[in-house]
Design a protein around this motif. Sequence first.
Motif, PDB file in Angstrom:
ATOM      1  N   ILE A 221       0.767  -1.114   0.016  1.00 30.55           N
ATOM      2  CA  ILE A 221      -0.044   0.231  -0.594  1.00 30.55           C
ATOM      3  C   ILE A 221       0.904   1.177   0.308  1.00 30.55           C
ATOM      4  O   ILE A 221       2.095   1.400   0.855  1.00 30.55           O
ATOM      5  N   ASN A 222       0.612   2.096  -0.951  1.00 29.55           N
ATOM      6  CA  ASN A 222       0.845   3.504  -1.044  1.00 29.55           C
ATOM      7  C   ASN A 222       0.245   4.613  -1.035  1.00 29.55           C
ATOM      8  O   ASN A 222      -0.345   5.006  -2.703  1.00 29.55           O
ATOM      9  N   GLY A 223       0.478   4.866   0.250  1.00 30.37           N
ATOM     10  CA  GLY A 223      -1.152   6.503   0.056  1.00 30.37           C
ATOM     11  C   GLY A 223      -2.144   5.202  -0.556  1.00 30.37           C
ATOM     12  O   GLY A 223      -2.854   4.863   0.479  1.00 30.37           O
ATOM     13  N   SER A 224      -2.544   5.866  -1.320  1.00 29.80           N
ATOM     14  CA  SER A 224      -4.225   5.434  -1.427  1.00 29.80           C
ATOM     15  C   SER A 224      -3.868   4.249  -2.715  1.00 29.80           C
ATOM     16  O   SER A 224      -4.936   3.403  -3.580  1.00 29.80           O
ATOM     17  N   ASP A 225      -2.145   3.805  -3.150  1.00 29.47           N
ATOM     18  CA  ASP A 225      -2.680   2.947  -4.675  1.00 29.47           C
ATOM     19  C   ASP A 225      -1.410   1.495  -4.023  1.00 29.47           C
ATOM     20  O   ASP A 225      -1.176   2.339  -2.886  1.00 29.47           O
ATOM     21  N   SER A 226      -2.460   0.671  -4.319  1.00 33.77           N
ATOM     22  CA  SER A 226      -1.737  -0.384  -4.475  1.00 33.77           C
ATOM     23  C   SER A 226      -0.827  -1.268  -5.634  1.00 33.77           C
ATOM     24  O   SER A 226      -1.117  -1.302  -6.837  1.00 33.77           O
ATOM     25  N   ILE A 227       0.460  -1.642  -5.342  1.00 32.49           N
ATOM     26  CA  ILE A 227       1.247  -2.081  -5.649  1.00 32.49           C
ATOM     27  C   ILE A 227       1.378  -3.288  -5.805  1.00 32.49           C
ATOM     28  O   ILE A 227       1.454  -4.119  -4.584  1.00 32.49           O
ATOM     29  N   PHE A 228       1.448  -3.921  -7.059  1.00 34.96           N
ATOM     30  CA  PHE A 228       1.456  -5.799  -6.206  1.00 34.96           C
ATOM     31  C   PHE A 228       3.738  -6.007  -6.953  1.00 34.96           C
ATOM     32  O   PHE A 228       3.580  -5.712  -8.301  1.00 34.96           O
ATOM     33  N   THR A 229       3.775  -6.846  -6.486  1.00 35.18           N
ATOM     34  CA  THR A 229       5.227  -6.587  -6.148  1.00 35.18           C
ATOM     35  C   THR A 229       5.508  -8.765  -6.403  1.00 35.18           C
ATOM     36  O   THR A 229       4.479  -9.150  -5.597  1.00 35.18           O
ATOM     37  N   TRP A 230       6.136  -9.468  -7.184  1.00 39.65           N
ATOM     38  CA  TRP A 230       5.940 -10.222  -7.019  1.00 39.65           C
ATOM     39  C   TRP A 230       7.177 -10.822  -5.675  1.00 39.65           C
ATOM     40  O   TRP A 230       8.059 -10.355  -5.486  1.00 39.65           O
ATOM     41  N   LYS A 231       6.737 -11.895  -5.178  1.00 37.71           N
ATOM     42  CA  LYS A 231       7.109 -12.232  -3.338  1.00 37.71           C
ATOM     43  C   LYS A 231       8.708 -12.833  -4.246  1.00 37.71           C
ATOM     44  O   LYS A 231       9.115 -12.715  -3.485  1.00 37.71           O
ATOM     45  N   ARG A 232       8.947 -13.641  -4.931  1.00 35.83           N
ATOM     46  CA  ARG A 232       9.909 -13.903  -5.661  1.00 35.83           C
ATOM     47  C   ARG A 232       9.971 -13.317  -7.216  1.00 35.83           C
ATOM     48  O   ARG A 232       9.254 -14.512  -8.155  1.00 35.83           O
ATOM     49  N   ASP A 233      11.126 -12.133  -7.371  1.00 38.45           N
ATOM     50  CA  ASP A 233      11.018 -11.958  -8.855  1.00 38.45           C
ATOM     51  C   ASP A 233      11.258 -13.192  -9.860  1.00 38.45           C
ATOM     52  O   ASP A 233      12.276 -14.094 -10.007  1.00 38.45           O
ATOM     53  N   PRO A 234      10.400 -13.695 -10.817  1.00 41.68           N
ATOM     54  CA  PRO A 234      11.603 -14.507 -11.999  1.00 41.68           C
ATOM     55  C   PRO A 234      12.425 -14.285 -12.608  1.00 41.68           C
ATOM     56  O   PRO A 234      13.170 -14.622 -13.112  1.00 41.68           O
TER      57      PRO A 234
END
Length: 466
Positions: A164-177
Amino acid sequence: MNKYFLSELMKTLALFIYIFICSTSIIFAQNDKPLILQININQEINPTSQIFLSKGLAEAYNKKASAVLLHLNTYGGTVVDADSMRSAILYSKIPVYVFIDNNAASAGALIAIACKGIYMRKGANIGAATVVNETGEVMPDKYQSYMRSTIRATAEAQGKDTIINGSDSIFTWKRDPKIAEAMVDPSLYIPQVVDSGKVLSLTTEEAINLKYCDGSAESVDEVITKYLGYKDYVVELYKPSLYDKLRGFLLNPALQAILIMLIVAGIYFELQTPGMGFPSATALAAAIIYFTPLYMDGLAENWEIIIFVIGIILIFFEIFVIPGFGIAGISGIACISLGLILAMINNDYFSFEHTQGSDITRSVLTVFSGLTLGFFFLIFLSSRIGAKGMFQKFALETDLHEASVKDSTFKNFIGSQAEVISDLRPSGKVMIENEIYDAIALTGFIEKGQKVRIVKTDNAQLYVSK
């Protein structure tokens, strides 16, 4: 008196009930401790380790374990077995965690990335998953492409985190492919991670920073208490049986290729020297050792073994019944190859719906490796038979002076007629002036009872034609 007796009886019953409840509570309290099943994989990744993991996961499921912890230390192994192991981990109903005790290289990295949590000892390493052959030479790109795709998919299977970045939600890989792919592909460049031209390997601290390690630990107990959150638990070590160890050894692709080589060589030399016995016994023993673990493992079915036997019968039929090399011979070779291949694949009467592509690739490569080894083995033995040494007994010893005298005598037979008394396929026996001699047909096979002519002699050997 009755009231006193009744009162004492009630007190005694109450005491027994109290003791029963306390004992039961203690037993249930012990049974309520979560079970962690530990599986040690401290060896090369091969069919043996694949069997250990498969049986260990099944045992964990039957015992209703809360989690499975792999104690891993390996430099790698076969891609096919590693792929089977990573699939078993990804689809396990019980969460699987891994404690890397020193090394998770090559195939070991693929297995570790499939686990829900990765924990490493200080000084451990993970990575270097480029596909190589037995000599360490890098395999062609089609193999690397498959491995890149597999290790990417394994990393992606762990899902994404939401930030959660302010009002935005950022999705990141738990393990970067991309990090996982860099462990296979040296051409990838990831800023501040790996330069182009280098295969990625990570230390414990580097893996933690890149989210490829969930924490550093020095023991299995530390992983369980510090990271998995279990305070009061029971650890049970999976102990493979002697049968599983033997089965894993017999299912090794290298051994299977050697067994196929012995089957081919045994059949060939038995056809060349009918009645000798040793080649056929070798082929039979190799076939039994090849099919038995596959049959007991549920892979080889009766009909697949029957296909293999039909192939042998067709080859014998081609050699002894209809001389030449035609439909029966080609069909026999095809049936033998098909029987050997299908016996290694989990299929249902040519239905490959639940069969992984890697299993088919493995079986085909193993069988044709064995056939290729058998071909070169036959060339080697053919050049050695009769020479001094261990192969001398496979050929008749002939005195040179005696051979010279025979050759001189045999030259008088050139142009003479003889009768075939045993089929020439191409060697056999002929009768000349009521004497029996060994002979070889120059072209094709000649049946018993036919008349032939002696056309030449060489090294005390008669050569005939119809």
